[in-house]
Design an enzyme around this catalytic site. Structure first.
Site, PDB file in Angstrom:
ATOM      1  N   SER A  50       0.820  -1.203   0.000  1.00  0.00           N
ATOM      2  CA  SER A  50       0.000   0.000   0.000  1.00  0.00           C
ATOM      3  C   SER A  50       0.854   1.253   0.000  1.00  0.00           C
ATOM      4  CB  SER A  50      -0.911   0.022   1.232  1.00  0.00           C
ATOM      5  OG  SER A  50      -0.137   0.267   2.401  1.00  0.00           O
ATOM      6  N   ASP A  83      -1.442  -1.168  -3.726  1.00  0.00           N
ATOM      7  CA  ASP A  83      -2.761  -0.997  -3.115  1.00  0.00           C
ATOM      8  C   ASP A  83      -2.970   0.449  -2.669  1.00  0.00           C
ATOM      9  OD1 ASP A  83      -5.224  -1.901  -2.001  1.00  0.00           O
ATOM     10  OD2 ASP A  83      -4.285  -2.101  -0.032  1.00  0.00           O
ATOM     11  N   HIS A  84      -4.154   0.973  -2.959  1.00  0.00           N
ATOM     12  CA  HIS A  84      -4.581   2.287  -2.456  1.00  0.00           C
ATOM     13  C   HIS A  84      -3.573   3.405  -2.709  1.00  0.00           C
ATOM     14  CE1 HIS A  84      -8.470   1.728  -0.624  1.00  0.00           C
ATOM     15  NE2 HIS A  84      -8.067   0.595  -0.101  1.00  0.00           N
ATOM     16  N   GLU A 135     -11.363   2.570  -7.535  1.00  0.00           N
ATOM     17  CA  GLU A 135     -12.357   2.529  -6.452  1.00  0.00           C
ATOM     18  C   GLU A 135     -13.406   3.592  -6.684  1.00  0.00           C
ATOM     19  OE1 GLU A 135     -12.378   3.619  -1.759  1.00  0.00           O
ATOM     20  OE2 GLU A 135     -11.045   2.005  -2.363  1.00  0.00           O
ATOM     21  N   HIS A 177     -12.469  -0.469   6.442  1.00  0.00           N
ATOM     22  CA  HIS A 177     -11.067  -0.764   6.700  1.00  0.00           C
ATOM     23  C   HIS A 177     -10.738  -0.784   8.192  1.00  0.00           C
ATOM     24  CE1 HIS A 177     -10.171   0.850   2.468  1.00  0.00           C
ATOM     25  NE2 HIS A 177      -9.831  -0.425   2.476  1.00  0.00           N
ATOM     26  N   THR A 230      -5.686  -6.126   8.155  1.00  0.00           N
ATOM     27  CA  THR A 230      -5.756  -6.001   9.616  1.00  0.00           C
ATOM     28  C   THR A 230      -5.907  -7.345  10.307  1.00  0.00           C
ATOM     29  OG1 THR A 230      -6.702  -3.775   9.403  1.00  0.00           O
ATOM     30  CG2 THR A 230      -7.018  -4.909  11.504  1.00  0.00           C
TER      31      THR A 230
END
Length: 279
Positions: A50, A83-84, A135, A177, A230
């Protein structure tokens, strides 16, 4: 096996109606534990790095090179995904480094701006054979970045996909998240409507907060890529804490980091198997 393209893994999962696990790298020891779990399960894996991870390591290159090396030595197919990324420049850098896919996250932008930048990233990435995820609808958590009440509209999703040319779409359907309890309620009917609207693989972010049976139902409803971070981080951290509690005099960090790395293996294998056995 070796480092493979994300498109290969996503196309296979979408064709077979199963889920493809995509798990986040924090440091090299998590990458090692995640790949060992994939090897234990005999199931492909997407390793994710990320923008937050890049910031922690002070740049993309060191952690990316390390993860790629681990992937190349794997006995199962492993792809590498950014990611992101809210930075267009970071997404382009990942393409140039040889990532199998990038996610440009423009969900924080006004719709027209999101379309404009996402289209630009998608064009650059796809010209280099790199799969692109975007997204729409904001996935909650982390100070309001994907709030549980937010939902992606199917008609808007269809228009967004057509305008940007992306390969996969992360959608907001009830997950959030950074959840440490697996209590999120997903809108399964909306997942089906989104799948019908966009005719592309859908991505579930915030999967750590979703129970096993709901994840399976989400895959059956139309989700393909299942992102987990997580939940797995919890296994790593609990193992480190338990080791240090039992060995308070230890000073060699390799000993407790190994405990954390080893704790990832079985849960990674279990989740990958769970997603891959959906039919």
């Amino acid at each position: 096996m070796t480092l493979v393209s994300t498109r290969e893994l996503m196309d296979t999962a979408a064709t077979n109606g199963i889920g493809q696990g995509a798990f986040n790298v924090i440091h090299l020891e998590t990458a090692e534990g995640l790949v060992a779990g994939a090897e234990t399960a005999g199931v492909p894996l997407i390793l994710q790095i990320s923008e937050n991870c890049v910031r922690f390591h002070g740049g993309l290159v060191p952690i990316a090179r390390g993860a790629m090396s681990i992937a190349r030595d794997s006995s199962v197919p492993v792809a590498l995904h950014l990611d992101h990324a809210e930075s267009e420049e970071l997404a382009m850098q990942a393409v140039d480094l040889g990532f199998g896919s990038v996610m440009y996250d423009g969900a924080h932008l006004p719709y027209d701006s999101n379309v404009e930048v996402t289209r630009r990233v998608a064009s650059y990435a796809q010209d280099h054979g790199v799969y692109v995820e975007a997204e729409l609808g904001k996935v909650g958590g982390k100070d309001g970045a994907h709030a549980p009440g937010v939902r992606t509209d199917p008609a808007e999703a269809r228009s967004f996909v057509k305008a940007t040319g992306v390969d996969a779409l992360a959608v907001a359907v009830g997950s959030s998240h950074a959840m440490t309890e697996r209590s999120a309620a997903l809108d399964l009917a909306l997942i089906t409507r989104l799948k019908e609207a966009v005719q592309l693989p859908l991505v579930l972010h915030g999967s750590s907060g979703v129970a096993d049976e709901t994840l399976v139902a989400a895959i059956r409803a139309g989700m393909t890529k299942i992102n987990v971070s997580t939940h797995l981080n919890g296994f790593f951290t609990r193992a480190v804490r338990e080791y240090l509690d039992a060995n308070p005099s230890v000073v060699d960090s390799r000993k407790y980091i190994k405990a954390g790395r080893d704790a990832l293996v079985l849960e990674t294998a279990r989740l990958l198997t769970l997603f891959a056995k959906v039919n």
